[in-house]
Design an enzyme around this catalytic site. Sequence first.
Site, mmCIF file in Angstrom:
data_model
loop_
_atom_site.group_PDB
_atom_site.id
_atom_site.type_symbol
_atom_site.label_atom_id
_atom_site.label_comp_id
_atom_site.label_asym_id
_atom_site.label_seq_id
_atom_site.Cartn_x
_atom_site.Cartn_y
_atom_site.Cartn_z
ATOM 1 N N ASP A 1 -21.188 -13.429 22.131
ATOM 2 C CA ASP A 1 -20.303 -12.771 21.450
ATOM 3 C C ASP A 1 -20.114 -11.265 21.761
ATOM 4 O OD1 ASP A 1 -18.975 -11.672 19.272
ATOM 5 O OD2 ASP A 1 -20.080 -12.216 17.697
ATOM 6 N N CYS B 1 -0.968 5.625 7.071
ATOM 7 C CA CYS B 1 -2.348 5.362 7.592
ATOM 8 C C CYS B 1 -2.389 4.490 8.918
ATOM 9 C CB CYS B 1 -3.021 4.689 6.292
ATOM 10 S SG CYS B 1 -4.776 4.229 6.591
ATOM 11 N N TYR C 1 -25.976 -10.799 22.863
ATOM 12 C CA TYR C 1 -25.089 -10.291 21.786
ATOM 13 C C TYR C 1 -25.377 -10.383 20.733
ATOM 14 C CZ TYR C 1 -22.954 -9.339 26.655
ATOM 15 O OH TYR C 1 -22.748 -8.981 28.002
ATOM 16 N N CYS D 1 -7.232 1.918 -1.179
ATOM 17 C CA CYS D 1 -7.127 1.092 0.278
ATOM 18 C C CYS D 1 -7.145 -0.339 -0.249
ATOM 19 C CB CYS D 1 -8.389 1.342 1.185
ATOM 20 S SG CYS D 1 -8.286 0.433 2.568
ATOM 21 N N CYS E 1 0.839 -1.228 -0.174
ATOM 22 C CA CYS E 1 -0.008 0.157 -0.271
ATOM 23 C C CYS E 1 1.005 1.299 -0.054
ATOM 24 C CB CYS E 1 -1.055 0.086 1.108
ATOM 25 S SG CYS E 1 -1.987 1.523 1.373
ATOM 26 N N GLN F 1 -20.184 -8.923 11.307
ATOM 27 C CA GLN F 1 -18.689 -9.173 11.062
ATOM 28 C C GLN F 1 -18.199 -8.614 9.758
ATOM 29 O OE1 GLN F 1 -16.390 -10.318 13.361
ATOM 30 N NE2 GLN F 1 -17.595 -11.539 15.099
ATOM 31 N N GLU G 1 -30.171 -8.467 22.187
ATOM 32 C CA GLU G 1 -29.099 -7.390 21.587
ATOM 33 C C GLU G 1 -29.397 -6.132 22.194
ATOM 34 O OE1 GLU G 1 -26.442 -5.183 20.015
ATOM 35 O OE2 GLU G 1 -26.211 -7.254 19.829
ATOM 36 N N CYS H 1 -13.633 -11.230 20.796
ATOM 37 C CA CYS H 1 -12.557 -10.329 19.917
ATOM 38 C C CYS H 1 -11.588 -9.868 20.583
ATOM 39 C CB CYS H 1 -13.387 -9.118 19.156
ATOM 40 S SG CYS H 1 -14.364 -8.181 20.240
ATOM 41 N N CYS I 1 -3.937 -0.152 8.980
ATOM 42 C CA CYS I 1 -3.194 -1.209 8.919
ATOM 43 C C CYS I 1 -1.949 -1.104 9.760
ATOM 44 C CB CYS I 1 -2.647 -1.774 7.567
ATOM 45 S SG CYS I 1 -3.802 -2.427 6.699
#
Length: 456
Positions: free
Chosen positions: A383, A81, A314, A163, A75, A285, A335, A410, A84
């Site tokens: 989740d 940026c 969730y 991107c 990139c 996701q 949720e 996560c 990433c």
Amino acid sequence: MAAPVQMDQELELTIDRLAFGGNGVARLNGFVVFVRRGLPGDRVRARVTKVQRRHAEALATEVLEPGPQRVDAPCAHYPACGGCRFQDLAYEAQVAAKEEQVADALRRIGGIQEPPLEPILPSDDVFHYRNKLEYSFTQLEDGPSLGFHKAGRWDEVLEVEKCWLTTDVGNAIRNAVRDWAREERLVAYDQSEQTGYLRHLVVREGRNTGQVLVLLVTAAGEKFETGHFVDVLRRFPEVRSIHWSQNDSPAEVTNLPTTLLWGQDAIEEELCGLRCRVRPNAFLQTNTAMAERLYGLARDFAGLTGRETVYDLYCGIGTIGLVLARDALTVWGIEISEESVACALENADLNGITNAAFFAGNVGQSLEELHERSGDPDVVVVDPPRAGLAGKALRRLGRIGAPRIVYVSCNPTTLASDVKQLGADFGYELVRAKPVDMFPHTPHVETVALLLRHVD
């Protein structure tokens, strides 16, 4: 004892490994220095940016000797940026580091000496994998443009031409909106001065359907011709839904009430053989291909036979619960986002699934009411957000005592903390855990974990 380094001091360091969060770890006579932009095996020159009693933080300013896993980033905007962190780290090294971070969290925080960790599942696609991107407007000399915040900066936005995490269509839509904004002589919002008009652009793609949703976020007031904006976007046949939000607060948010300017109020996506409606603010996701792999693991860990009552906590737009519903007696989802619940109910109808129900509410506050209504669960799928299970939600979940919990995480540190408390207070044991790389070139890693409850 004082730290052996000072602010702004320049050091030559060798990076040993990556820490959780993505910084390199180096040692100076035993003193730990976390080095941003340092990769394992690198010999770097670094400037100290923060000093604490037990460690310091530094920024690598020059790579003196590259490590064996350092590669060329494709990139043109990297590393300025902030989107990433690891395009210059070989992908095999990225996933190995993420797997070790999950193992380390389970050992160090979870207190599990030998975690039952299965090999990490790498991402199917290393680039172009995101189905949603949020861009910020910035004002340049030749007019407004779009991009991402610069690495480590909340007040500076880097213009992006291409991107590598989105598709060609996603890049083309962003650039078309930039050209429209310049043609209309609109002004980008300045976060520090709180002046200007254009704030954010959100592009969501149904990767398996080819449908695209676009959301423009501005400051208060209608300062553009909505019909012309719609015409610009309708040049893309993929665009099916165009929305507009007004944000009159200083907060940089896009999760706002929307006005439908054109098209359908939602787009559709296909996941695990299910059709799903996705509105502007609904949670899904962001890596579609790996979401399907993730849900498949959750289904495997749930071990359903067709006789089970399942809680989906969730639940977002209901994707995991609806995938499980085909093999369960009943599924009950909670949720907090009403928009996501509306999508979940629509998705159940869309797929002819009649044994799943979804409710809007705070999980910790609503769990007891759900238990009274639906009875004891056989399997609970959670989740939660990065903060993990809130204290009340964890305690009430533990007291309900489902034989099997499938935890989709996560954040390895909060997963490990919650696993430890569920074990110590409620008799649960972690029996399986599998990391999943949903987000190549970032420090983030998902984990699917299975906890079983010991019955005396």
